[in-house]
Design a protein around this motif. Structure first.
Motif, PDB file in Angstrom:
ATOM      1  N   GLN A  93      37.095  33.567  34.740  1.00 38.86           N
ATOM      2  CA  GLN A  93      36.947  34.994  34.480  1.00 38.86           C
ATOM      3  C   GLN A  93      35.481  35.425  34.520  1.00 38.86           C
ATOM      4  N   ALA A  94      34.590  34.519  34.120  1.00 43.09           N
ATOM      5  CA  ALA A  94      33.154  34.805  34.117  1.00 43.09           C
ATOM      6  C   ALA A  94      32.513  34.649  35.488  1.00 43.09           C
ATOM      7  N   GLY A  95      33.309  34.282  36.497  1.00 41.53           N
ATOM      8  CA  GLY A  95      32.784  34.198  37.856  1.00 41.53           C
ATOM      9  C   GLY A  95      32.730  32.808  38.455  1.00 41.53           C
ATOM     10  N   GLU A  96      33.177  31.777  37.752  1.00 36.09           N
ATOM     11  CA  GLU A  96      33.132  30.414  38.273  1.00 36.09           C
ATOM     12  C   GLU A  96      34.410  30.118  39.079  1.00 36.09           C
ATOM     13  N   TYR A  97      34.507  30.814  40.206  1.00 38.91           N
ATOM     14  CA  TYR A  97      35.742  30.758  40.981  1.00 38.91           C
ATOM     15  C   TYR A  97      35.950  29.419  41.680  1.00 38.91           C
ATOM     16  N   TRP A  98      34.898  28.627  41.794  1.00 41.42           N
ATOM     17  CA  TRP A  98      35.072  27.317  42.431  1.00 41.42           C
ATOM     18  C   TRP A  98      36.039  26.427  41.663  1.00 41.42           C
ATOM     19  N   ARG A  99      36.260  26.753  40.404  1.00 41.81           N
ATOM     20  CA  ARG A  99      37.182  25.944  39.596  1.00 41.81           C
ATOM     21  C   ARG A  99      38.623  26.059  40.079  1.00 41.81           C
ATOM     22  N   LEU A 100      38.951  27.132  40.794  1.00 41.25           N
ATOM     23  CA  LEU A 100      40.307  27.302  41.312  1.00 41.25           C
ATOM     24  C   LEU A 100      40.686  26.175  42.262  1.00 41.25           C
ATOM     25  N   LEU A 101      39.712  25.636  42.989  1.00 40.00           N
ATOM     26  CA  LEU A 101      39.943  24.513  43.895  1.00 40.00           C
ATOM     27  C   LEU A 101      39.329  23.218  43.374  1.00 40.00           C
ATOM     28  N   VAL A 234      48.544  34.211  55.875  1.00 43.78           N
ATOM     29  CA  VAL A 234      49.213  35.134  54.952  1.00 43.78           C
ATOM     30  C   VAL A 234      49.477  34.441  53.617  1.00 43.78           C
ATOM     31  N   LEU A 235      49.982  33.206  53.675  1.00 42.42           N
ATOM     32  CA  LEU A 235      50.259  32.459  52.441  1.00 42.42           C
ATOM     33  C   LEU A 235      48.969  32.154  51.690  1.00 42.42           C
ATOM     34  N   LEU A 236      47.900  31.856  52.419  1.00 41.30           N
ATOM     35  CA  LEU A 236      46.614  31.589  51.779  1.00 41.30           C
ATOM     36  C   LEU A 236      46.085  32.839  51.089  1.00 41.30           C
ATOM     37  N   PHE A 237      46.231  33.984  51.722  1.00 36.60           N
ATOM     38  CA  PHE A 237      45.792  35.240  51.114  1.00 36.60           C
ATOM     39  C   PHE A 237      46.591  35.537  49.844  1.00 36.60           C
ATOM     40  N   ILE A 238      47.898  35.346  49.896  1.00 36.80           N
ATOM     41  CA  ILE A 238      48.742  35.614  48.728  1.00 36.80           C
ATOM     42  C   ILE A 238      48.364  34.698  47.570  1.00 36.80           C
ATOM     43  N   ALA A 239      48.165  33.398  47.875  1.00 39.51           N
ATOM     44  CA  ALA A 239      47.808  32.444  46.819  1.00 39.51           C
ATOM     45  C   ALA A 239      46.453  32.795  46.206  1.00 39.51           C
ATOM     46  N   ALA A 240      45.474  33.138  47.050  1.00 38.08           N
ATOM     47  CA  ALA A 240      44.148  33.490  46.537  1.00 38.08           C
ATOM     48  C   ALA A 240      44.200  34.769  45.715  1.00 38.08           C
ATOM     49  N   ALA A 241      44.934  35.766  46.195  1.00 36.67           N
ATOM     50  CA  ALA A 241      45.042  37.025  45.458  1.00 36.67           C
ATOM     51  C   ALA A 241      45.709  36.815  44.108  1.00 36.67           C
ATOM     52  N   LEU A 242      46.764  36.012  44.087  1.00 36.86           N
ATOM     53  CA  LEU A 242      47.457  35.743  42.827  1.00 36.86           C
ATOM     54  C   LEU A 242      46.553  34.994  41.856  1.00 36.86           C
ATOM     55  N   ALA A 243      45.749  34.059  42.365  1.00 38.84           N
ATOM     56  CA  ALA A 243      44.823  33.318  41.506  1.00 38.84           C
ATOM     57  C   ALA A 243      43.763  34.249  40.911  1.00 38.84           C
ATOM     58  N   LEU A 244      43.264  35.182  41.694  1.00 42.05           N
ATOM     59  CA  LEU A 244      42.262  36.124  41.187  1.00 42.05           C
ATOM     60  C   LEU A 244      42.863  37.063  40.145  1.00 42.05           C
ATOM     61  N   VAL A 245      44.087  37.491  40.364  1.00 44.62           N
ATOM     62  CA  VAL A 245      44.759  38.327  39.370  1.00 44.62           C
ATOM     63  C   VAL A 245      44.957  37.551  38.075  1.00 44.62           C
ATOM     64  N   ALA A 246      45.364  36.299  38.185  1.00 47.71           N
ATOM     65  CA  ALA A 246      45.576  35.480  36.992  1.00 47.71           C
ATOM     66  C   ALA A 246      44.277  35.222  36.252  1.00 47.71           C
ATOM     67  N   ALA A 247      43.147  35.201  36.970  1.00 47.34           N
ATOM     68  CA  ALA A 247      41.855  34.914  36.347  1.00 47.34           C
ATOM     69  C   ALA A 247      41.284  36.103  35.587  1.00 47.34           C
ATOM     70  N   HIS A 248      41.903  37.286  35.734  1.00 48.45           N
ATOM     71  CA  HIS A 248      41.372  38.489  35.078  1.00 48.45           C
ATOM     72  C   HIS A 248      42.488  39.224  34.334  1.00 48.45           C
ATOM     73  N   PRO A 249      42.905  38.671  33.201  1.00 52.91           N
ATOM     74  CA  PRO A 249      43.986  39.329  32.449  1.00 52.91           C
ATOM     75  C   PRO A 249      43.594  40.715  31.948  1.00 52.91           C
ATOM     76  N   GLU A 250      42.300  40.993  31.817  1.00 52.17           N
ATOM     77  CA  GLU A 250      41.880  42.298  31.318  1.00 52.17           C
ATOM     78  C   GLU A 250      42.204  43.405  32.323  1.00 52.17           C
ATOM     79  N   ARG A 251      42.350  43.039  33.586  1.00 54.17           N
ATOM     80  CA  ARG A 251      42.652  44.039  34.625  1.00 54.17           C
ATOM     81  C   ARG A 251      44.148  44.316  34.745  1.00 54.17           C
ATOM     82  N   ARG A 252      44.954  43.545  34.069  1.00 55.39           N
ATOM     83  CA  ARG A 252      46.405  43.770  34.088  1.00 55.39           C
ATOM     84  C   ARG A 252      46.954  43.989  32.694  1.00 55.39           C
TER      85      ARG A 252
END
Length: 255
Positions: A93-101, A234-252
Motif C-alpha cells: 500500500q505504501a508503494g512497494e509493489y515489487w512484493r506482488l511478484l 488480457v489475463l495479465l492485465f486483469i491479475a495486475a489490476a486486481l492486485a492493485l485494487v487489493a493493495a489499496h483497501p482505502e480506495r474501495r
C-alpha cells in the motif's frame, strides 16, 4: 508441497498442445528394407525460467535474513521482522509493489523452500519445456499476481511468502491440456494441497488465487498458440489490476 507423480510426462506433445509428430510404424518381415541408423536425439529446451526461480529462491533464503525490516507498532513495540520480498499489505500500500511478484522468492524455512523448489524442478520444468519459456513466463506472472491479489484481499495484514500460489496456477493451467491419466494425478495432488491449505499459517487465499488464474491460462493454451498470445495480455492485465485494487483497501471503502 510435492508434485503429481506422473503428470510431468503427460503433456501431449513437445509444445504441450498436442502437436507431437506421429511415431513411425515398426518394421516387420517383408515390409521393406530394414530401418537405417537412428538420427540424433533432439535436445530438450532448457527451462531458463525455472532455473531463475530456483536460483533466486535459494539466494534469498541465505541473504534475506540480513535484509529484513523491523516492524514497529504505533506504540513503539517491535512486533516482528518483515522479509525483504514478503507480501505485506501495508508495505504494498505504501508503494512497494515489487512484493506482488517478489514473494515467490521468499520462503519461511528450509522445508518450505525444499518442497516448493521440488515442484518447480519437476512439474515446473516439464511445463516450461512443453509450452516454451516465454509462454511459461507469462503464465507464471499471471498466477503469481493472482495469488498475491487473493492473499491481500483476505490476509492484508499478514506476511505471505512462497511460490505456492504461482505453482498452484501451473497446476490449474495443466488441467485442460493434460492427458486423462495426468488429469487424475493432478486432481489427487490438488486435493492434497487443498487439505494442506487449511492448516494454520498456510495461505489458502494465495493458493486459491493462483489456481483460479491458472485455469483460464490453460484453457487458452488448449486453443493454440495464437489464441494464447491474444489472451495472456488480457489475463495479465486483469491479475495486475486486481492486485492493485487489493493493495489499496482505502480506495474501495475498506472492503
Amino acid at each position: 508441497m510435492s508434485s503429481p507423480r506422473r503428470t510431468q510426462n503427460d503433456l501431449p506433445g513437445p509444445t504441450g498442445l498436442g502437436d507431437e509428430p506421429g511415431r513411425p510404424p515398426e518394421n516387420r518381415d517383408g515390409d521393406g528394407p530394414p530401418p537405417g541408423p537412428r538420427g540424433p536425439q533432439v535436445a530438450l529446451p532448457r527451462p531458463y525460467v525455472c532455473y531463475a526461480l530456483m536460483a533466486g529462491a535459494v539466494a534469498m533464503f541465505f541473504l534475506g535474513r540480513s535484509l529484513g525490516q523491523t516492524l514497529v507498532a504505533p506504540d513503539g513495540t517491535v512486533v516482528g521482522v518483515l522479509k525483504p520480498l514478503a507480501l505485506f499489505g501495508p508495505a504494498v500500500q505504501a508503494g512497494e509493489y515489487w512484493r506482488l511478484l517478489g514473494m515467490v522468492f521468499e520462503h519461511g524455512n528450509a522445508l518450505h523452500l525444499f518442497f516448493n523448489m521440488s515442484v518447480v524442478f519437476t512439474m515446473g520444468q516439464t511445463l516450461e519445456r512443453g509450452i516454451g519459456s516465454l509462454r511459461f513466463l507469462a503464465l507464471s506472472l499471471v498466477t503469481a499476481l493472482g495469488g498475491s491479489a487473493f492473499a491481500l484481499f483476505f490476509n492484508f495484514n499478514v506476511q505471505t511468502v512462497g511460490a505456492s500460489g504461482m505453482i498452484l496456477g501451473w497446476g490449474g493451467a495443466m488441467l485442460p491440456i493434460a492427458t486423462q491419466q495426468g488429469r487424475k494425478d493432478l486432481y489427487f495432488w490438488l486435493v492434497q494441497v487443498a487439505v494442506i491449505s487449511l492448516l494454520p499459517g498456510v495461505s489458502w487465499a494465495g493458493h486459491l488465487g493462483g489456481f483460479l488464474f491458472g485455469l483460464p491460462c490453460g484453457m487458452a493454451l488448449r486453443q493454440g498458440r495464437k489464441f494464447y498470445a491474444r489472451a495472456i495480455p488480457v489475463l495479465l492485465f486483469i491479475a495486475a489490476a486486481l492486485a492493485l485494487v487489493a493493495a489499496h483497501p482505502e480506495r474501495r471503502g475498506g472492503f
